[in-house]
Design a protein around this motif. Sequence first.
Motif, PDB file in Angstrom:
ATOM      1  N   HIS A 138       4.262  -5.849 -12.528  1.00  0.00           N
ATOM      2  CA  HIS A 138       5.689  -6.122 -12.750  1.00  0.00           C
ATOM      3  C   HIS A 138       6.026  -7.603 -12.855  1.00  0.00           C
ATOM      4  CE1 HIS A 138       6.121  -1.890 -11.895  1.00  0.00           C
ATOM      5  NE2 HIS A 138       5.582  -2.058 -10.695  1.00  0.00           N
ATOM      6  N   GLY A 139       5.042  -8.482 -12.664  1.00  0.00           N
ATOM      7  CA  GLY A 139       5.288  -9.912 -12.803  1.00  0.00           C
ATOM      8  C   GLY A 139       6.135 -10.506 -11.691  1.00  0.00           C
ATOM      9  N   THR A 140       6.160  -9.855 -10.526  1.00  0.00           N
ATOM     10  CA  THR A 140       6.953 -10.391  -9.414  1.00  0.00           C
ATOM     11  C   THR A 140       6.287 -10.078  -8.072  1.00  0.00           C
ATOM     12  OG1 THR A 140       9.132 -10.365  -8.377  1.00  0.00           O
ATOM     13  CG2 THR A 140       8.382  -8.291  -9.299  1.00  0.00           C
ATOM     14  N   PHE A 141       6.583 -10.930  -7.088  1.00  0.00           N
ATOM     15  CA  PHE A 141       6.105 -10.661  -5.725  1.00  0.00           C
ATOM     16  C   PHE A 141       7.263 -10.053  -4.938  1.00  0.00           C
ATOM     17  CE2 PHE A 141       3.379 -14.436  -6.779  1.00  0.00           C
ATOM     18  CZ  PHE A 141       2.170 -13.758  -6.792  1.00  0.00           C
ATOM     19  N   SER A 142       7.017  -8.958  -4.256  1.00  0.00           N
ATOM     20  CA  SER A 142       8.117  -8.294  -3.549  1.00  0.00           C
ATOM     21  C   SER A 142       8.433  -8.989  -2.222  1.00  0.00           C
ATOM     22  CB  SER A 142       7.780  -6.832  -3.296  1.00  0.00           C
ATOM     23  OG  SER A 142       6.720  -6.764  -2.384  1.00  0.00           O
ATOM     24  N   THR A 143       9.644  -8.755  -1.752  1.00  0.00           N
ATOM     25  CA  THR A 143      10.097  -9.388  -0.512  1.00  0.00           C
ATOM     26  C   THR A 143       9.264  -8.934   0.681  1.00  0.00           C
ATOM     27  OG1 THR A 143      12.311  -9.443  -1.413  1.00  0.00           O
ATOM     28  CG2 THR A 143      12.122  -9.755   0.954  1.00  0.00           C
ATOM     29  N   TRP A 144       8.945  -7.628   0.712  1.00  0.00           N
ATOM     30  CA  TRP A 144       8.192  -7.130   1.876  1.00  0.00           C
ATOM     31  C   TRP A 144       6.804  -7.765   1.937  1.00  0.00           C
ATOM     32  CZ3 TRP A 144       3.434  -5.050   2.186  1.00  0.00           C
ATOM     33  CH2 TRP A 144       2.856  -4.518   1.029  1.00  0.00           C
ATOM     34  N   ALA A 145       6.183  -7.965   0.750  1.00  0.00           N
ATOM     35  CA  ALA A 145       4.842  -8.571   0.743  1.00  0.00           C
ATOM     36  C   ALA A 145       4.919 -10.033   1.197  1.00  0.00           C
ATOM     37  CB  ALA A 145       4.224  -8.479  -0.643  1.00  0.00           C
ATOM     38  N   ASP A 146       5.968 -10.734   0.717  1.00  0.00           N
ATOM     39  CA  ASP A 146       6.180 -12.120   1.170  1.00  0.00           C
ATOM     40  C   ASP A 146       6.331 -12.173   2.679  1.00  0.00           C
ATOM     41  OD1 ASP A 146       6.052 -13.296  -1.265  1.00  0.00           O
ATOM     42  OD2 ASP A 146       8.215 -13.444  -1.575  1.00  0.00           O
ATOM     43  N   SER A 147       7.126 -11.230   3.200  1.00  0.00           N
ATOM     44  CA  SER A 147       7.389 -11.218   4.647  1.00  0.00           C
ATOM     45  C   SER A 147       6.109 -10.922   5.429  1.00  0.00           C
ATOM     46  CB  SER A 147       8.447 -10.164   4.995  1.00  0.00           C
ATOM     47  OG  SER A 147       9.614 -10.421   4.277  1.00  0.00           O
ATOM     48  N   ALA A 148       5.353  -9.929   4.934  1.00  0.00           N
ATOM     49  CA  ALA A 148       4.109  -9.566   5.629  1.00  0.00           C
ATOM     50  C   ALA A 148       3.121 -10.739   5.599  1.00  0.00           C
ATOM     51  CB  ALA A 148       3.491  -8.331   4.991  1.00  0.00           C
ATOM     52  N   MET A 149       3.043 -11.395   4.437  1.00  0.00           N
ATOM     53  CA  MET A 149       2.138 -12.544   4.298  1.00  0.00           C
ATOM     54  C   MET A 149       2.566 -13.665   5.245  1.00  0.00           C
ATOM     55  SD  MET A 149      -0.546 -13.604   2.711  1.00  0.00           S
ATOM     56  CE  MET A 149      -0.879 -12.887   1.115  1.00  0.00           C
ATOM     57  N   SER A 150       3.875 -13.925   5.282  1.00  0.00           N
ATOM     58  CA  SER A 150       4.387 -14.987   6.157  1.00  0.00           C
ATOM     59  C   SER A 150       4.094 -14.672   7.622  1.00  0.00           C
ATOM     60  CB  SER A 150       5.895 -15.169   5.968  1.00  0.00           C
ATOM     61  OG  SER A 150       6.148 -15.651   4.686  1.00  0.00           O
ATOM     62  N   ALA A 151       4.230 -13.375   7.971  1.00  0.00           N
ATOM     63  CA  ALA A 151       3.973 -12.979   9.362  1.00  0.00           C
ATOM     64  C   ALA A 151       2.512 -13.254   9.730  1.00  0.00           C
ATOM     65  CB  ALA A 151       4.303 -11.502   9.559  1.00  0.00           C
ATOM     66  N   CYS A 152       1.586 -12.884   8.823  1.00  0.00           N
ATOM     67  CA  CYS A 152       0.149 -13.124   9.084  1.00  0.00           C
ATOM     68  C   CYS A 152      -0.133 -14.622   9.165  1.00  0.00           C
ATOM     69  CB  CYS A 152      -0.704 -12.500   7.984  1.00  0.00           C
ATOM     70  SG  CYS A 152      -0.722 -10.709   8.013  1.00  0.00           S
TER      71      CYS A 152
END
Lengths: 251, 103
Positions: A201-215
């Motif tokens: 889809h050519g985009t990064f989702s908010t939940w993935a950003d949040s999960a990545m930031s948490a890690c």
Amino acid sequence: MEDSAYLAQLLTGVFYTAAALPLLRLAARTGQHPERLLGWVFLLLGLSYLFYQTPFLPGMASLMTPLSFLGRVATGAAMAALAFFTRLVFRSQTRWGRTLAYGSAALIVLGICASVARGDWEGLTPLANPFFWLEWAGEIAPALWVSVEGFRQHRSATKRARFGLADPIVANRFFIWGVFGIAQAGTMLVLIPMNIEYELHGTFSTWADSAMSACETLSIAMVWLAFFPPAMYRRWVEQSVRAAPQEANPS
Amino acid sequence: MSHALFDFAAERLEQHSSLDRLEARGTLRIALKIVGLDLATLSGEQLAVVFEQVLPGELEKRGVEGAASICRTVLKEVASAPEAAAADRIEDAEKIFRRLGRD
């Protein structure tokens, strides 16, 4: 990607770079390889975050592909260095430790080189590019290895501490190092749905950003507590050990 | 190599006690495990703690008479062995992690 995620990743990059400097200074003083390797792990991780995030700064968008590629190479090099650090510190006398370290590095190099040969410089096409998975396996293996060795050493160091043969702070440091390994493996796991979504889809989702930031936040918190523990935390660990029931002979 | 230190200590334990080779090595291994020690990085200081605090009890459990005295004797022999000096030079994960942290 959310603005807060950019900021978190930039700060993560700055933190890792700052964490690398005392270790590299220590290596220059002692001439020992473990501190040199760990210093390089943190420095390369820090650089990778800075490379990945710089194109999002105003006027830097044209550098997206070359800087993302540099970020990818820096991440791969950091994880390879992490594998060699783990081998040197925990498994220096085993053949399988050597194989795992060299194997991880080989997978990373092969994955990146083969991806580039197919025209995938940024490593964002896990569905179209099977070599993405070689690189990914080579990078998650050292993270999982770190967690296994950290928790294993924590268990034995805790036993030794009861007999006065280990420093409780160091025993706790092993546990924290194990959690760091899990957090690093977590970032690698989140990367899969994140990149697949981007590929489709050519985009990064908010939940993935949040999960990545948490890690990432968990990772840097563990590095801080393990290698730069504040006095308050040290006191808490030492008091916890003193408060624990003493076993003269736990057999 | 600390395996050499372990081998030496187990051999002396066998010599001074009623245990056979397998029993001596097995009992010493159990004692090391109780203390959380790794054979590959075993040092003389660590072995001393094992012989002073854990092994006497383990030997008594196995019906060995004069366990404390045997442990003292073996420990004296181990302390003066070149294997102990060599083992103390091995840098284990704990020494490295202690150095890496800011104290």
